[in-house]
Scaffold this motif. Structure first.
Motif, PDB file in Angstrom:
ATOM      1  N   TYR A   1      11.172  12.823   2.514  1.00 57.06           N
ATOM      2  CA  TYR A   1      10.999  13.072   3.949  1.00 57.06           C
ATOM      3  C   TYR A   1      12.320  13.095   4.722  1.00 57.06           C
ATOM      4  O   TYR A   1      12.363  13.596   5.854  1.00 57.06           O
ATOM      5  N   PHE A   2      13.356  12.550   4.129  1.00 59.58           N
ATOM      6  CA  PHE A   2      14.687  12.596   4.742  1.00 59.58           C
ATOM      7  C   PHE A   2      15.682  13.114   3.697  1.00 59.58           C
ATOM      8  O   PHE A   2      16.561  12.380   3.238  1.00 59.58           O
TER       9      PHE A   2
ATOM     10  N   GLN B   1      24.062   7.736   5.794  1.00 62.36           N
ATOM     11  CA  GLN B   1      24.249   6.325   5.457  1.00 62.36           C
ATOM     12  C   GLN B   1      23.074   5.480   5.944  1.00 62.36           C
ATOM     13  O   GLN B   1      22.615   4.571   5.249  1.00 62.36           O
ATOM     14  N   GLU B   2      22.554   5.789   7.138  1.00 62.95           N
ATOM     15  CA  GLU B   2      21.389   5.055   7.636  1.00 62.95           C
ATOM     16  C   GLU B   2      20.187   5.279   6.725  1.00 62.95           C
ATOM     17  O   GLU B   2      19.411   4.348   6.461  1.00 62.95           O
ATOM     18  N   ILE B   3      20.028   6.499   6.239  1.00 63.12           N
ATOM     19  CA  ILE B   3      18.921   6.802   5.332  1.00 63.12           C
ATOM     20  C   ILE B   3      19.044   5.996   4.049  1.00 63.12           C
ATOM     21  O   ILE B   3      18.057   5.464   3.528  1.00 63.12           O
ATOM     22  N   ARG B   4      20.249   5.875   3.533  1.00 62.01           N
ATOM     23  CA  ARG B   4      20.459   5.101   2.308  1.00 62.01           C
ATOM     24  C   ARG B   4      20.112   3.633   2.505  1.00 62.01           C
ATOM     25  O   ARG B   4      19.773   2.938   1.542  1.00 62.01           O
ATOM     26  N   TYR B   5      20.180   3.145   3.709  1.00 59.62           N
ATOM     27  CA  TYR B   5      19.931   1.739   3.979  1.00 59.62           C
ATOM     28  C   TYR B   5      18.460   1.411   4.255  1.00 59.62           C
ATOM     29  O   TYR B   5      18.104   0.235   4.390  1.00 59.62           O
TER      30      TYR B   5
ATOM     31  N   ASN C   1       0.842  -1.191   0.000  1.00 57.43           N
ATOM     32  CA  ASN C   1       0.000   0.000   0.000  1.00 57.43           C
ATOM     33  C   ASN C   1       0.882   1.248   0.000  1.00 57.43           C
ATOM     34  O   ASN C   1       1.520   1.580   1.013  1.00 57.43           O
ATOM     35  N   ARG C   2       0.936   1.924  -1.127  1.00 50.34           N
ATOM     36  CA  ARG C   2       1.813   3.099  -1.256  1.00 50.34           C
ATOM     37  C   ARG C   2       1.389   4.235  -0.331  1.00 50.34           C
ATOM     38  O   ARG C   2       2.244   4.953   0.206  1.00 50.34           O
ATOM     39  N   THR C   3       0.099   4.404  -0.157  1.00 52.97           N
ATOM     40  CA  THR C   3      -0.387   5.477   0.722  1.00 52.97           C
ATOM     41  C   THR C   3       0.074   5.250   2.153  1.00 52.97           C
ATOM     42  O   THR C   3       0.544   6.178   2.830  1.00 52.97           O
ATOM     43  N   TYR C   4      -0.050   4.022   2.628  1.00 50.07           N
ATOM     44  CA  TYR C   4       0.398   3.704   3.982  1.00 50.07           C
ATOM     45  C   TYR C   4       1.916   3.821   4.095  1.00 50.07           C
ATOM     46  O   TYR C   4       2.443   4.229   5.138  1.00 50.07           O
ATOM     47  N   CYS C   5       2.613   3.448   3.039  1.00 47.07           N
ATOM     48  CA  CYS C   5       4.074   3.562   3.048  1.00 47.07           C
ATOM     49  C   CYS C   5       4.505   5.010   3.257  1.00 47.07           C
ATOM     50  O   CYS C   5       5.340   5.300   4.112  1.00 47.07           O
ATOM     51  N   GLU C   6       3.922   5.913   2.482  1.00 50.36           N
ATOM     52  CA  GLU C   6       4.306   7.318   2.610  1.00 50.36           C
ATOM     53  C   GLU C   6       3.915   7.872   3.973  1.00 50.36           C
ATOM     54  O   GLU C   6       4.673   8.636   4.593  1.00 50.36           O
TER      55      GLU C   6
ATOM     56  N   GLU D   1      10.855  -5.289  -3.789  1.00 50.61           N
ATOM     57  CA  GLU D   1      11.892  -5.028  -4.792  1.00 50.61           C
ATOM     58  C   GLU D   1      11.322  -4.236  -5.967  1.00 50.61           C
ATOM     59  O   GLU D   1      11.950  -3.282  -6.443  1.00 50.61           O
ATOM     60  N   SER D   2      10.124  -4.584  -6.405  1.00 46.48           N
ATOM     61  CA  SER D   2       9.513  -3.847  -7.513  1.00 46.48           C
ATOM     62  C   SER D   2       9.087  -2.440  -7.104  1.00 46.48           C
ATOM     63  O   SER D   2       8.991  -1.541  -7.943  1.00 46.48           O
ATOM     64  N   GLU D   3       8.836  -2.232  -5.800  1.00 46.74           N
ATOM     65  CA  GLU D   3       8.411  -0.919  -5.301  1.00 46.74           C
ATOM     66  C   GLU D   3       9.579  -0.071  -4.794  1.00 46.74           C
ATOM     67  O   GLU D   3       9.361   1.037  -4.305  1.00 46.74           O
ATOM     68  N   THR D   4      10.794  -0.570  -4.925  1.00 43.85           N
ATOM     69  CA  THR D   4      11.947   0.150  -4.374  1.00 43.85           C
ATOM     70  C   THR D   4      12.122   1.547  -4.960  1.00 43.85           C
ATOM     71  O   THR D   4      12.409   2.489  -4.205  1.00 43.85           O
ATOM     72  N   PRO D   5      11.967   1.780  -6.277  1.00 43.46           N
ATOM     73  CA  PRO D   5      12.081   3.165  -6.781  1.00 43.46           C
ATOM     74  C   PRO D   5      11.092   4.110  -6.104  1.00 43.46           C
ATOM     75  O   PRO D   5      11.452   5.248  -5.756  1.00 43.46           O
ATOM     76  N   PHE D   6       9.850   3.663  -5.921  1.00 44.14           N
ATOM     77  CA  PHE D   6       8.868   4.497  -5.218  1.00 44.14           C
ATOM     78  C   PHE D   6       9.297   4.738  -3.777  1.00 44.14           C
ATOM     79  O   PHE D   6       9.254   5.875  -3.284  1.00 44.14           O
ATOM     80  N   LEU D   7       9.717   3.681  -3.083  1.00 41.10           N
ATOM     81  CA  LEU D   7      10.120   3.808  -1.686  1.00 41.10           C
ATOM     82  C   LEU D   7      11.305   4.754  -1.546  1.00 41.10           C
ATOM     83  O   LEU D   7      11.328   5.605  -0.641  1.00 41.10           O
ATOM     84  N   GLU D   8      12.276   4.645  -2.418  1.00 43.17           N
ATOM     85  CA  GLU D   8      13.443   5.523  -2.350  1.00 43.17           C
ATOM     86  C   GLU D   8      13.052   6.978  -2.576  1.00 43.17           C
ATOM     87  O   GLU D   8      13.610   7.888  -1.936  1.00 43.17           O
ATOM     88  N   GLU D   9      12.085   7.219  -3.439  1.00 44.83           N
ATOM     89  CA  GLU D   9      11.612   8.586  -3.676  1.00 44.83           C
ATOM     90  C   GLU D   9      10.921   9.150  -2.441  1.00 44.83           C
ATOM     91  O   GLU D   9      11.138  10.311  -2.056  1.00 44.83           O
TER      92      GLU D   9
END
Length: 352
Positions: free
Chosen positions: A349-350, A282-286, A261-266, A336-344
């Motif tokens: 926010y960070f 570095q923690e943010i990158r991880y 759920n992208r809405t809940y993720c954000e 894994e497929s949602e990683t580009p969205f998650l990284e954005e």
């Protein structure tokens, strides 16, 4: 465990000897837990610690005591530990059982799944508050009584040994999961050796370990504090995210019900950022790495247990550990497929 035995254990603590009710709590996989009620209201949680899983109870309780000394804040109304009549943090019976008593957080409830955007934000916020409070603690003062708890290399080593001795029937049933391990192991191992800031972590931040107020829905605290040990922030981030954005159970057989759920993720990341947990670049990158790592680790542990004949996790039906594995691996693929969205979202926010 009968009521007479529980009352005998309870007599070792400085609480009234005649509760109005004793109710089993069945949410956890590891410890046996009971709600102790007075005047019809849950007042304490009594737990028998699983010494097969937690062999070093003294270190576990030392960590819990130390962590609770930092987890004191008006924005964090967490449970308190009740010492025995002899002043010990837990009660040891003549048969070698270990029992712990903690206060029941009033007007609170936990949930297996996230059901709203606000709940997701609150979950992120309370995990941030937890880490903000414990950032004042020295991780070196906490004992690692479960060595390599979230070490991928160690869990893969255990998996390889289990695979070598597993029955042919179990290996056949688990064939798709075994193939998935082989495709993911090298990718996830790449980041394991990088040095990150050591923190005091909860190490089991799933939704059911977050208490919410029944009155206003505010996240109050984290519970199930048995795995508090030194660790890395992305452990707690990834473990929480997997149950915030996915409404399916860990052993869901219908893999089509497993979603992200992208809405809940954000909302979760936003709530976390508002608690200002002071993450390093570095923690943010991880963080995105942790979102893949943690469901894979849990799936790997369930698969290892399945190959060994279901020794660690409690199961309610044959094959449940394999169901857990397949559901967790399905979610790993989804992350894994949602990683580009998650990284954005993380970058928004960070920001660096």
């Amino acid at each position: 465990m009968g009521q007479k035995e529980i009352l005998a254990v309870l007599s070792g603590f400085p609480v009234p000897s005649h509760p109005s009710g004793i109710r089993p709590l069945d949410a956890g996989y590891i410890n046996q837990s009971f709600a102790i009620e007075y005047e019809g209201k849950p007042t304490y949680v009594l737990q028998q610690l699983n010494t097969v899983v937690f062999e070093d109870v003294a270190s576990l309780m030392d960590n819990l005591n130390l962590a609770l000394s930092f987890l004191q804040d008006p924005d964090y109304p967490g449970p308190e530990l009740i010492h025995t009549r002899e002043g010990e943090p837990c009660l040891t019976t003549s048969s070698g059982e270990y029992w712990r008593l903690m206060t029941f957080v009033p007007d609170s409830s936990s949930y297996l799944f996230c059901t709203s955007e606000r709940m997701a934000s609150e979950a992120g916020h309370i995990i941030g508050v937890f880490h903000q409070l414990l950032s004042k603690a020295d991780p070196e003062q906490f004992k690692t009584f479960l060595p390599d708890f979230h070490s991928l290399s160690k869990r893969l080593e255990q998996f390889d040994k289990a695979l070598a001795q597993a029955s042919s029937d179990r290996k056949k049933e688990a064939a798709p999961a075994l193939n998935f391990v082989q495709t993911k192991r090298a990718q996830l191992l790449e980041k394991e050796d990088e040095l990150l800031r050591l923190r005091v972590c909860h190490n089991d931040t799933k939704m059911s370990n977050i208490l919410f107020s029944k009155k206003d829905g505010k996240a109050l605290c984290l519970i199930d504090l048995d795995t508090i040990m030194p660790g890395y922030f992305h452990f707690d981030f990834g473990d929480a995210l997997r149950t915030v954005v996915n409404p399916a159970t860990e052993d869901e057989r219908d893999l089509g019900k497993i979603t992200f759920n992208r809405t809940y993720c954000e909302a979760f990341v936003s709530g976390l950022s508002k608690a200002s947990p002071n993450l390093s670049p570095q923690e943010i990158r991880y963080l995105a790495h942790g979102a893949q790592l943690m469901p894979f680790l849990h799936g790997l542990r369930a698969l290892t247990d399945y190959l060994l004949g279901d020794l660690y996790y409690r199961i309610s039906y044959p094959g449940q550990n394999l169901d857990r594995t397949q559901a967790l691996f399905q979610f790993t693929s989804l992350v894994e497929s949602e990683t580009p969205f998650l990284e954005e979202v993380i970058e928004n926010y960070f920001p660096a």
